[in-house]
Enzyme design. Sequence first.
Site, short mmCIF file in Angstrom:
data_model
loop_
_atom_site.label_atom_id
_atom_site.label_comp_id
_atom_site.label_asym_id
_atom_site.label_seq_id
_atom_site.Cartn_x
_atom_site.Cartn_y
_atom_site.Cartn_z
N TYR A 368 -14.11 -3.43 -57.72
CA TYR A 368 -13.47 -2.60 -57.22
C TYR A 368 -12.56 -2.75 -57.00
O TYR A 368 -11.49 -2.11 -57.11
CB TYR A 368 -13.56 -1.75 -56.07
CG TYR A 368 -14.82 -0.56 -55.16
CD1 TYR A 368 -14.78 0.33 -55.59
CD2 TYR A 368 -15.58 -0.46 -54.84
CE1 TYR A 368 -15.58 1.30 -55.76
CE2 TYR A 368 -16.53 -0.28 -54.12
CZ TYR A 368 -16.94 0.80 -55.22
OH TYR A 368 -17.54 1.92 -54.78
N GLY B 64 -20.24 5.90 -57.00
CA GLY B 64 -19.47 5.21 -55.97
C GLY B 64 -19.24 5.07 -54.30
O GLY B 64 -20.06 6.21 -54.05
N SER B 65 -18.85 5.29 -53.60
CA SER B 65 -18.22 5.15 -52.65
C SER B 65 -18.16 6.72 -52.26
O SER B 65 -18.22 7.45 -52.54
CB SER B 65 -16.94 4.65 -52.25
OG SER B 65 -16.86 4.64 -51.13
N THR B 66 -18.56 6.85 -51.01
CA THR B 66 -19.05 7.42 -50.32
C THR B 66 -17.71 8.85 -49.76
O THR B 66 -17.55 9.78 -49.02
CB THR B 66 -19.77 7.94 -48.53
OG1 THR B 66 -18.94 6.82 -48.62
CG2 THR B 66 -20.99 7.24 -49.46
N VAL B 67 -16.85 7.65 -49.86
CA VAL B 67 -15.36 7.91 -48.81
C VAL B 67 -14.68 9.28 -50.52
O VAL B 67 -13.93 9.97 -50.12
CB VAL B 67 -13.82 6.81 -49.03
CG1 VAL B 67 -13.10 7.48 -48.50
CG2 VAL B 67 -14.83 5.80 -47.96
#
Lengths: 392, 136
Positions: A368, B64-67
């Site tokens: 990331y 990817g991220s849940t945000v």
Amino acid sequence: MHLTREEERIYCGEHGWASQMCMKILIQLGDLFKADRLIPIRSAHVSGVSYKTLGDAPIEFLKVLADAGGRVKVRSTLNPQSFDPDQLGKKLPEHVRKRQQAILDQFDRMGFKSSLTCTPYYLGKVEKGWHLAWAESSAVVYANSVLRAYTNREGGPSALAAALIGKTPNYGVHQSENRKPSILVHVEDPLMNEMEHGTLGIYLGRILGDRIPFIEGLKKSSSEDLKQLGAGLAASGMTNMFLTEKTYSKSREPIEKVSVKAADIRKTCEELSTNPGGQLDLVFVGCPHCSLREVKRIARLVDGKKIRGQLECWVCTSRYVKERAMEDVKRIEKAGARVLVDMCTIVSWTEKMGIKSIMTNSAKTAYYAPTLNRADTRLASLEECLKTAFRG
Amino acid sequence: MQEVVLRGRGIVEGCCEGEALVSAQPISFLGGVNSINGKIISKNHDLYGKFVKDKVLCFPHGSGSTVGSYVLYSLAKRKLAPKAIINQKADPVVVVGAVIAKIPMIDGIDIQQIASGDIVKVDAFRGFVKIVKLRR
């Protein structure tokens, strides 16, 4: 989806706007995934707490929910925020601190615990077979795979909705029949450390899609190694659990098989290191947040050493773990590192602090950081990270 | 030209017409899309540098991220959101984002039939996409 009378009343707005909005989210998801009903959950864990990733618009959404009387119905924890208020907070502009606090205030009004960690499983027990509604993809994979609890991979808002209703739609990995592997991953060469586990996760996440892998070759992996594996898997893919020889006995049904060799891991690690030899600003460990055991190990490794030059070294963990490791924390801080709590480096303001290059043992961070932190990365094991950061 | 109609499943209701922006790769809204300006910022992504604003955004699924859900909400509040979302296979991060951001959404569409620049009509009430004008 079958709804009880009570659930229907909530959907129609009889319990106010907050509950109605939350019920709409749960029912949309339930219908989408062909859930038969809503089931009660033991706990909820909500992501989307850092002002840096949230921005301003969601603050309004949270405030409207809290104003409308939204309150948690089960134990509900929060993901990290964008800085450690005791240490890095002072380095940031006042408006950033205020907006971050505004987010925390709304969650507080709704009854959330100010846990501020991506590892809620270190804060309270989670039993095998419990149904949960967790966001934070690394915690989801850990809960399903290591703790053998049941949670789908919630989004920040869907976990929030589940927290405020106390239920979640019954679909996906809440149902036992959906917890079987569809691909066998054979890890040919033993993984040497936690970093290689995380790297395997990134490698597999890219090829698995949403398939559940049965991974052979992890008999010697610690729970911290598996935490890294899960974090990597979830960062690059949609998988929400994996099975190992400890948690699953190989079935006779033939399934697709892939092999992973040391060279695949090495190549992925090289790809994740955008700055293998250049200057470093930060050495960072603690993504996902360190366990008590990891904090103790770091303290042993840096004891009596001194940080090199202008380098920063951050060890991130939860406030809960830090408070239980104060002796170790002192040793780490004496060596010149910071033990930071409540925050996540990849959703923090590293750019504003002049950090352009990060060395880490976390494949998730390396994955990331180039986009979220606009930082170059160097991925290496915990031991190598600390060797680079400290002399003596 | 012959009209091409693709049938799928309506997820978030709504109708619109707009220019398609098509990716063969999953999109991670956290880290992959800038929530301040709606630009796709994942390096190596086939839509790198493109803006999602007012596009009919077609991609296989989220990653990817849940945000990521909140990024869609954030974009909608700034009027920078896609006009509609077309997925091959919906995932919860994108679905919840579309619900709270009120973006019409359909899944189950073979997005390879659509090219960036095509003008498409999206009917998420009935669950179909019509290509009304092919890219020149």
